[in-house]
Design an enzyme around this catalytic site. Structure first.
Site, short mmCIF file in Angstrom:
data_model
loop_
_atom_site.label_atom_id
_atom_site.label_comp_id
_atom_site.label_asym_id
_atom_site.label_seq_id
_atom_site.Cartn_x
_atom_site.Cartn_y
_atom_site.Cartn_z
N THR A 1 0.77 -1.10 -0.11
CA THR A 1 0.05 0.11 -0.16
C THR A 1 0.86 1.44 0.06
OG1 THR A 1 -1.82 -1.11 1.18
CG2 THR A 1 -1.81 1.08 1.32
N GLU B 1 -7.44 -5.48 3.91
CA GLU B 1 -7.69 -6.59 3.03
C GLU B 1 -8.66 -6.70 2.06
OE1 GLU B 1 -5.05 -8.58 2.93
OE2 GLU B 1 -4.26 -8.08 4.59
N GLY C 1 2.68 -2.95 8.52
CA GLY C 1 3.04 -3.20 9.84
C GLY C 1 4.46 -3.86 9.93
#
Lengths: 658, 658
Positions: free
Chosen positions: A138, A421, A177
């Protein structure tokens, strides 16, 4: 000592709680293994979440890293392995409060997208935690639409390297993350350029921090994206690349390779990528969505039999709030949904396993159906469960609003599942595209996948129910749901065709139908969920009262769906107004029936007090003592400089005694 | 420099933004005063909220106290008074981020419930901040049902004192703002006992902290209740009383007095207490509910024209997400609701002022209607707006989930409004009780208050609309809403009577109807909101395009309500399926029309960037730059001890170069 208002609720259970727990776990042996894992984790103070609600984002991050490191040791100690039966219970036992989850995605992407040579090199290093991986897809300006990613990887034949760049601010990687502070490596998705030609998005392994001192590598700018609504323990990060050079071997090359001379070779099928996304969407349902909802139900139901407020009957003591019809109407449908979606999850897992076996035999026929179902259910379940957790929170009034109830953090975490997701609206539109395609095929007499064969059988009948008890028949309500799903799909397909025939361009026509397409996709998933629940109940053992209580929940789930969305069923007269009044009557009757088993039904979820981490939801129901004890530990009860600085000067010169 | 994707949206406004702002403010002069207040506050660094999203609860509390103290100075400097025209804009300019709000409630309760002598003693002290007051009503075990409060105040004739006690843990005061750390005094609500007889709940002024050194007074245990979902700046507190003695003069005695010999005297009307609650419920709508929704709309709409994702038309650049029908369907109804409820608020204010004038003339006739409307609208508006803010948050995808967007804190704060000042379900049932009573009265030919006269005129007609344009006629849709409200009220009244006639006891029958009673109360409020919006639009100036765009929003608000709740309108055949398809068509058409003015419509709310405090919603639309700049300032980008403690040992012995 158990609060007697809670204890009495357990005396009258109509079914065996332990058997229901075993059913949810998939067998008594699974329950035993799960409890052993929970026991091992919870007895280890390193995994404590005791002061979690008082910690800052920095403290939460440090604790998550500490736990992740300690977990390696613990697994070794306990003999747990990633392929063992215990593994799947660890995450639940830790309530997901652990670092390096993206490290696993890093490893999975190498396993799936890497060549054998790449797997042989990187997987052992990652397994032994000799590096910490992340997954950088992303970007600030790009999420859902992967083709729009702007990061570039230009092949330099002279040095046999790729040169990676972030050409503008919207191309900066954002959200990955473990990347903000921890990761040493990441898989970067970038547009591949060779000799000036773009070959689209490809994955590249990039080192971002030194393994010696953890300093950022040359050309790398990276950091943490700051506070979020939850996930304080995760260092979601940003990454800016400036002429970062990586060797040719670092492009993951199971399916695509760049040869030394710059020749681009594509091999194998890309369909498998679909399957990776499907895997993630299916796997998140249990851990990230159903568990939080089950916790929220446990907290809210237990609290609602301990909390007494106002009088239901004049002259009596104040009533348990769960005895009010409005409170039942808030909580019990959420409880029914938790069970309904638990069984949908079983269904999806089974379908997924079957699909996986087929794929291993190079048969990709099931992929479109699997993709449509996993996308649709990801959206429907996350959305439904998020709303349900919010209802549980609000149903606990002021105390639900305290972080100490555990409900705010459940809500703020589950909310993210609607977004990550695959954004839910986009996913529902993918399901809708599949539905429209299948509807057209079925109408033309062509074969369609099993879950959508019903679209071919458009019936124009009426609901045959004659009294309110008829609406406790699964055939009656399943048929009604099916009718609505067919109607919404066929009417939207007709609108789409009308628009196109009237000269509207295909993509404009699609956009003008999307609100209704989303409705059709939801109706399809809702129908499958009801049908699956009814079929599951039919197969259950009749012993120990299990089937009977599950039948009640199935009825409630189905009738709540009709009661909350009466228009869809009334629209074309399939259900009459009189029948709708029967639905309402049966629905309200069911609330009073299920209310009696409400506490045993949440006890069956089998959460420990540590795992719930809620002052309202503990097994003993000592709500007020716990709120008071916990509040006293809050850092807000330490001395504040505000008194000396602001209050003392303000209050100065006041009469000492008023 | 304004992002061109945002700038272009302002070129094509169909109306004059400045005029709409003036309309919202209640005149251009009000706009001028508001802007002057905002300017004065925002140019003062003491009021900065710059790093708010990075602060701990302790830091937020300290800042709020600092601001409250500084505000006194500022008001003096600027010549603002509590009765001046500027005062009402201060809270909005500070975004409510200030301490001592309960101090005002403390003062108000003394003014309303205290004797002249008490007012003369305490109000000047409070005004000069020679003490800090709070308001201790809610207990750990008791919220809504005031009669159930357990704190006791026993009159001791020997010493002419009340002895206050917290007899058990559920009686502990819990939640009062400003009490956890700041307050020196509070108004405690307790059961009054004289000579062993209980006289019910009464208010007592109790000193809880020393004015010398702020230490707790003898017999007082007090502290902060810890972290909540929001309101980090407020020290919501707990209070435990053990034989705390206060002089007889400290019982607020405008309506009730205890004479020295223990004689209890009640005087005056208690109906005025109703009015106090009404005041609070009406006053919170603008500040605590509408402002957050308007901010959320501003952020989400501006972001949705800056964010581009996927392609709407093949070959073109990625589309602004607001050009997708599904995104319009998420945001534009929320925007319409913000305007609709703004006008409802005007309506309630006017009704309230009228009621206040009547009460001053000792005429309490309007109280039941005012209570029913303020309760119902408090519930409906807080619930609707909370859901709307959540939709705005989710409509911004991942970036909406970042605290830096401002949306999470708007959501977590507005959520509380559903719970405080009367839990929504309880309030709706109070409105329903009024409706049922009025319906019965009207059916018996008795006179009823103006807002419910429509209940008398039960018509059994059909909706006369013949094509989709007919549904842009306010008469058509207002009538449809009225029909639904009448139907739900009358059918629930009938069910209630049937149950009672069949032998069910009155209170049981009531409980069995509560789910439907809530529906009736909501339908009543929704009808009034639609009718009021339509009537407001009719009276607007036709100049500058204001009336036209407001008419579109009114239509959208009305049709969205039908589209989202089709069953209520289809149920008895008032609206046919064919007419419902017309509603859908008109509704979807309106989205495309209003989308063109979406940015000007949020610009009209006139929030400054400082006031929005959002990386997504700024006037210039430079979203990505701002997210990056703000994230870099996060404390999560400081050095973490996690590396030295956990990561370094883990990564130790790894190859230095992979």
């Amino acid at each position: 000592s158990v609060n007697p208002d809670l204890g009495s609720e357990r005396q009258t259970a109509s079914f065996c709680v332990e058997r229901l727990t075993a059913l949810l776990d998939g067998g008594a042996e699974q329950t035993r293994i799960r409890r052993a894992v929970v026991e091992a984790i919870e007895s280890d103070p390193e995994f404590s979440r005791e002061n979690q609600y008082f910690q800052t984002q920095n403290e939460r991050y440090e604790a998550a890293v500490r736990k992740a490191v300690h977990l390696q040791k613990k697994m070794h100690e306990m003999g747990w392995t990633e392929n063992g039966p215990e593994y799947k219970y660890i995450y639940r036992a830790l309530s997901g409060d652990v670092a390096f989850l993206l490290h696993r995605v890093f490893m999975r992407s190498i396993s799936v997208l890497g060549s054998d040579k790449q797997i042989a090199k990187w997987i052992p290093l990652a397994t032994q935690h000799k590096l910490i991986g992340s997954y950088a897809q992303t970007e600030l300006g790009h999420g859902t639409y992967l083709q729009g990613l702007e990061t570039t990887a230009v092949f330099d034949t002279a040095t046999q390297e790729f040169i990676l760049n972030t050409p503008k601010i919207s191309a900066m990687k954002w959200w990955p993350g473990d990347m903000g502070r921890s990761a040493t490596h990441t898989v970067v998705f970038a547009q591949l350029y060779i000799h000036g030609k773009c070959y689209g998005i490809h994955p590249f392994i990039v080192q971002i921090r030194s393994l010696q001192d953890h300093s950022l590598c040359p050309g790398i700018t990276a950091g943490d994206i700051g506070p979020k609504m939850n996930f304080e323990h995760v260092d979601n990060g940003y990454l800016l690349l400036k002429n970062v050079r990586i060797p040719r071997e670092n492009m993951l090359s199971k399916f695509c390779e760049v040869r030394p001379d710059g020749t681009y070779v594509r091999q194998g099928s890309q369909q498998i990528n679909y399957f990776t996304m499907t895997t993630v969407r299916v796997s998140l349902i249990a851990d990230e969505v159903l568990t939080p909802l089950m916790k929220a139900c446990t907290i809210a139901v237990r609290y609602s039999v301990v909390r007494r407020q106002s009088k239901l009957k004049p002259g009596e003591q104040e009533a348990k709030i769960l005895d009010y019809q409005t409170q039942q109407e808030k909580l019990l449908p959420q409880l029914a949904a938790a069970y309904a979606f638990h069984f949908v999850n079983d269904y999806l897992q089974e379908l997924f396993n079957k699909g996986y076996r087929e794929i291993q035999r190079k048969n990709f026929d099931m992929l479109p159906e699997l993709h449509a179902l996993s996308s649709g259910f990801k959206a429907v379940i996350t959305q439904h469960c998020t709303a349900a957790v919010e209802i549980c929170l609000r149903a606990c009034g002021g105390h639900g609003y305290s972080l100490l109830s555990g409900l705010p953090s459940l809500y703020t975490k589950i909310l993210a599942s609607c977004i990550y997701e695959g954004e839910n609206t986009i996913l529902l539109l993918q399901t809708a595209r599949f539905l429209i395609k299948c509807f057209m095929a079925a109408s033309a007499g062509q074969p369609v996948p099993p879950s959508v064969t019903y679209l071919a059988a458009v019936k124009h009948g009426k609901c045959p129910a004659k009294n309110k008890l008829d609406f406790l028949s699964p055939d009656i309500y399943t048929e009604a749901y099916q009718h609505v799903a067919v109607r919404l799909t066929s009417s939207t397909a007709a609108k789409l065709q009308d628009l196109i025939q009237s000269g509207v361009k295909k993509h404009d026509a699609w956009n003008q139908c999307t609100v209704q397409l989303v409705q059709a996709a939801k109706a399809h998933c809702h129908y499958i969920a009801v049908k699956n629940f009814a079929e599951t109940v039919e197969k259950l053992e009749t012993k120990a009262g299990i089937q009977k209580i599950m039948k009640h929940l199935c009825d409630l789930f189905a009738l709540h769906g009709i009661f909350s969305n009466t228009g869809a069923f009334l629209h074309d007269g399939y259900t009459s107004a009189a029948q709708m009044d029967m639905v309402t009557a049966s629905y309200l009757d069911l609330l009073a029936v299920i209310r009696k088993d409400a506490v045993p039904l949440v006890d069956a979820f089998d959460f420990t007090d540590q795992n719930l981490n809620s002052a309202l939801g503990s097994y003993d129901g000592q709500v007020y003592q716990r709120l008071y004890e916990w509040a006293q530990k809050s850092p807000t009860n330490q001395m504040s400089p505000a008194y000396e600085r602001y209050l003392k000067p303000l209050l100065h010169n006041t009469l000492s005694k008023l």
